[in-house]
Design an enzyme around this catalytic site. Structure first.
Site, PDB file in Angstrom:
ATOM      1  CG  MET A 140      -1.809  -1.178   1.287  1.00  0.00           C
ATOM      2  SD  MET A 140      -3.565  -0.945   1.506  1.00  0.00           S
ATOM      3  CE  MET A 140      -3.937   0.712   1.747  1.00  0.00           C
ATOM      4  CD  GLU A 156      -6.715  -1.622  -5.083  1.00  0.00           C
ATOM      5  OE1 GLU A 156      -6.167  -2.635  -4.581  1.00  0.00           O
ATOM      6  OE2 GLU A 156      -6.429  -0.469  -4.733  1.00  0.00           O
ATOM      7  CB  ALA A 157      -5.181  -7.682  -9.835  1.00  0.00           C
ATOM      8  CD  GLN A 158      -5.377  -6.014  -4.184  1.00  0.00           C
ATOM      9  OE1 GLN A 158      -4.700  -5.919  -5.201  1.00  0.00           O
ATOM     10  NE2 GLN A 158      -5.874  -4.961  -3.566  1.00  0.00           N
ATOM     11  CB  CYS A 213      13.186   3.125   9.984  1.00  0.00           C
ATOM     12  SG  CYS A 213      13.017   2.070   8.518  1.00  0.00           S
TER      13      CYS A 213
END
Length: 187
Positions: A22, A93-95, A152
């Protein structure tokens, strides 16, 4: 960057995958490539899963609010029905799509269509997400993008879920997820 190959004048298709965590810029890159396709006056159809209504019910919208018109669908087979007389297919957003999406992408490429697919390669637990591993395996070109770890500042390729919820699919943006590097993700 991607030049359509030809063999004795035969039109050839291929599959490009844009993946990452993301906030890595996947949708931004998809929109950039699709806008270039439109500038070249190629015929394009763009699809997104109907379940993805985070920013807009119809348009594909990046976290930076760039947008492009798409067709929301609830079944990847509909892409084959709607992909008539096109040069390029974009899929975001293929997932979130069903198990047939890798076969649909293959069929489109065999028809001579350039297929550009964007999606998360891993879910919030760090495991391969949905059909993305299968699409990655079939891809001719793969672009893996990285975000910046909010802890970080190093390169991030994990999507850390900030709120407790065990559902694999949970739509959200910065309110729910943040990018983290391998070390900060596993702390």
């Amino acid at each position: 960057m991607f030049i359509e190959p030809s063999l004795r004048g035969e039109r050839r298709g291929w599959i490009e995958v844009i993946c990452g965590s993301m906030f890595s810029g996947k949708t931004e890159e998809l929109i950039r490539r699709l806008k270039r396709v439109k500038i070249a006056n190629l015929k394009v159809e763009i699809f997104k899963p109907a379940v993805d209504i985070r920013y807009d019910e119809i348009n594909i919208v990046s976290h930076d609010t760039n947008a492009i018109l798409s067709t929301p669908i609830d079944n990847s087979q509909k892409i084959l029905l709607l992909a008539q007389d096109v040069d390029v297919i974009g899929i975001d957003e293929a997932q979130f799509f069903d198990n047939e999406l890798p076969n649909v992408c293959d069929e489109l490429a065999y028809r001579g269509i350039r297929v550009i697919v964007a999606g998360l390669d891993m879910d919030y637990t760090g495991k391969p997400f949905g059909q993305m591993p299968f699409i990655l395996a079939k891809a001719d070109y793969v672009t893996k993008l990285h975000a910046i770890c909010v802890v970080c500042g190093h390169i991030a390729n994990y999507s850390y879920r900030k709120i407790p919820n065990d559902d694999q699919v949970m739509l959200g943006a910065t309110d729910v997820y943040e990018p983290r590097c391998r070390i900060c993700y596993n702390k």
